[in-house]
Design a protein around this motif. Sequence first.
Motif, PDB file in Angstrom:
ATOM      1  N   ILE A 282      36.552  29.796  33.912  1.00  0.00           N
ATOM      2  CA  ILE A 282      37.219  30.927  34.569  1.00  0.00           C
ATOM      3  C   ILE A 282      36.349  31.460  35.716  1.00  0.00           C
TER       4      ILE A 282
ATOM      5  N   PRO B 210      43.267  39.543  42.733  1.00  0.00           N
ATOM      6  CA  PRO B 210      44.592  39.326  42.144  1.00  0.00           C
ATOM      7  C   PRO B 210      44.535  39.189  40.621  1.00  0.00           C
TER       8      PRO B 210
ATOM      9  N   GLY C 193      44.509  37.717  37.121  1.00  0.00           N
ATOM     10  CA  GLY C 193      44.017  36.433  36.637  1.00  0.00           C
ATOM     11  C   GLY C 193      42.823  35.898  37.397  1.00  0.00           C
TER      12      GLY C 193
ATOM     13  N   GLY D  27      39.743  36.797  37.246  1.00  0.00           N
ATOM     14  CA  GLY D  27      38.530  36.731  36.426  1.00  0.00           C
ATOM     15  C   GLY D  27      37.759  38.042  36.377  1.00  0.00           C
ATOM     16  N   LYS D  28      38.413  39.136  36.718  1.00  0.00           N
ATOM     17  CA  LYS D  28      37.738  40.439  36.733  1.00  0.00           C
ATOM     18  C   LYS D  28      37.358  40.879  35.314  1.00  0.00           C
TER      19      LYS D  28
ATOM     20  N   GLN E  35      39.604  47.755  29.667  1.00  0.00           N
ATOM     21  CA  GLN E  35      40.917  47.830  30.301  1.00  0.00           C
ATOM     22  C   GLN E  35      41.955  48.279  29.264  1.00  0.00           C
TER      23      GLN E  35
END
Lengths: 428, 249
Positions: B16, B35, B37, B39-40, B85
């Motif tokens: 990832i 964006p 997905g 990988g944040k 999150q």
Amino acid sequence: MGKVVSLDNLLASMEARRTDVAPWLGALLGEAGEKFAHLGLPNRRVEAWRYSDLAKALHESVKLEADADAPPEFPGACLAAFENGVLVDKLSSYCAMGAISLRKALAQQDPAVAAHIGKINPQQDHPIVNLNTALMEEGLVLHVPRDVTMATPLHLRFNWSDVETQGDDGRHLRLLVVLEEGASATIFESHDGAPSFATIVSEFRLAANSSLRHIRLENFAAAARQTAVTLAEIGEKATYRGFYLSQGGHFARHEALLKLAGEQSFAEMDGAYLVADKRHCDNTTVVTHAAPNTASKQTFRGVLAGAGRGVYQGCVQVEQAAQKTDAKQLSRALLLSHRAEIVTKPELEIFADDVKCSHGATAGELDANALFFLRARGIPEAQARALLVEAFLAEALDTIGDEVLRAPAAEMVRKWLARHAGEASHVE
Amino acid sequence: MLEIKDLHVNVFGKEILKGLSLKVPPGEVHAIMGPNGAGKSTTSYTLAGRAGYEVTGGQIDLFGEDITGLSPEERAAKGIFLAFQYPLEIPGVSTMNFLKTAMNAQAKLRGEKELDAAQFLRIVRAAAKELNISEDMLKRPLNVGFSGGEKKRNETLQMALLKPKLAILDEMDSGLDIDALKLVAEGVNKLRAPDRSFLVITHYQRLLDYIQPDVIHILSGGKIVLSGDKSLALQLEENGYDAVINKAA
Ligand SMILES: Nc1ncnc2c1ncn2[C@@H]1O[C@H](COP(=O)(O)OP(=O)(O)OP(=O)(O)O)[C@@H](O)[C@H]1O
Ligand SMILES: [Mg+2]
């Protein structure tokens, strides 16, 4: 090394027990003895004992360790102290609440005993109930008159400290509690140490509008072998509320066989079992709804560590007359180790059409996400695990409500968690 | 403070993060945008030491020391804090009990003295009040039945109490109404200090109006593709990721 209890020893003791007793009692003992001789000690070929093979357990040798906790103190309660299966009057204070020893009640041919014993939710073909009846001698009888509320709890303290004094036919104790209409009582049982083989049969008669709070703590040492059976018949608008906490033993089984006999009667059971090492703990319940508008609710929670084994068998029977029955059953188990095991067997036997019955069972490991969350806040893994297990059990402990009654159970949980909750499944 | 060098991370066998590099000096606030997905969250979990986030290459230095081998609790003790999150609900553990356990555990890991009950209560009550968290919420099981915004405020409370060196805020602004957003941002701003850094993950420029970042990074496809000042957020808002990333390339 524990004692070896054999069928022959038991049958010989039964015969001896029957000599020189009153005819009514002789008949009762004799009939039960014959039944038991026919049934034998239950083993796994008997369906109800499939996961808990008592005959086998009694043949296994057990190692006695000095791992027994001291029995809990219960300030303010009336005490019936059973030491190694013998009711010790000089340690007890049960007379203050009007209870008498079974030995005395049988000798005096107490009419309440003759009227009720063996007649409360009777179990004709139960091997252990028959065994217990055929050998009953030691025990306690409590009769709570109409509309009387017992101000203090009765503490039945079973402490098993010395195998040598327990006899080679085990110890078989009997309790009889009769609550007349509108009466209420609290019974607190503690079981400590290591019985080499004990059976305890408790019979509770709850007349209309009566209520019984029943708390059992099995804080056994690893070598303990015991089967206890709670028999109850619950009359109209009467309430039985049981809380059962056990850490198992070499063989520890408790059966709650409850009959909701009167309309709008209610039974609630909350159980928690904490089973580590190679211990075995069996909770078996049979709730019989025999009258309309009756309700039952049971929740059992297990935490299994090491190579511990837990068994929960919960059967709900709804007789044809018992319309509008509301029966709920829930079993949740937390497995802390890959060697631990849980067997869950829910059963529903329904003969009425207008009923609400639900049951659910879950078994799993600790939630990995929750564990990470706690650790990310700086809580070390073992402590985080203990916190999650404690949280799981807190929901059971909270059902006790009363703080004084809750304290000994909470203490037992705390001790167990300190020893076992840090056990991590992935390191095994 | 934090230096991530050429970080490669596999999640369940799939790569990832593919060579992520990032440097956050002490006292600075860095934002990561990117964006869905990209990988944040993977980056934030990896920093916090979550099991299953396997570092296959590169390193993460905190105060010059590689922390990739450390457990989550050890990282927390070193001052890493991740505001989730999606904060977890934990039935049976009261928020109060949780806060106390966490604060004492960190104190112990750092060899500091644990707070006594009175000190603890005083500190928690004061911090909770600033975030408009009621006494009742503190008594309830952790996050159970909390609204989305309440959960985020609760995360902010934990941050305020644990006083991390590096706070990673993963979409702190999602699910917040304007008032709550201001409260949370104020909470963060109050904590800004010369020896404390922030990594703020967000999709929206709005949060960055309240929490002014020193640098904005754009994460895409598992690496930082663009870094710049605050104006980058405005460009993104106007033109979208594709246009901004392509223009830079
Ligand atoms: N447990 C997992 N198993 C497989 N793939 C995963 C797992 N967790 C994350 N991924 C994948 O990793 C990639 C990055 O996910 P990540 O949650 O880091 O994205 P993100 O940048 O935080 O997105 P968002 O803005 O939607 O929060 C995604 O493609 C996601 O599907
Ligand atoms: Mg994310």
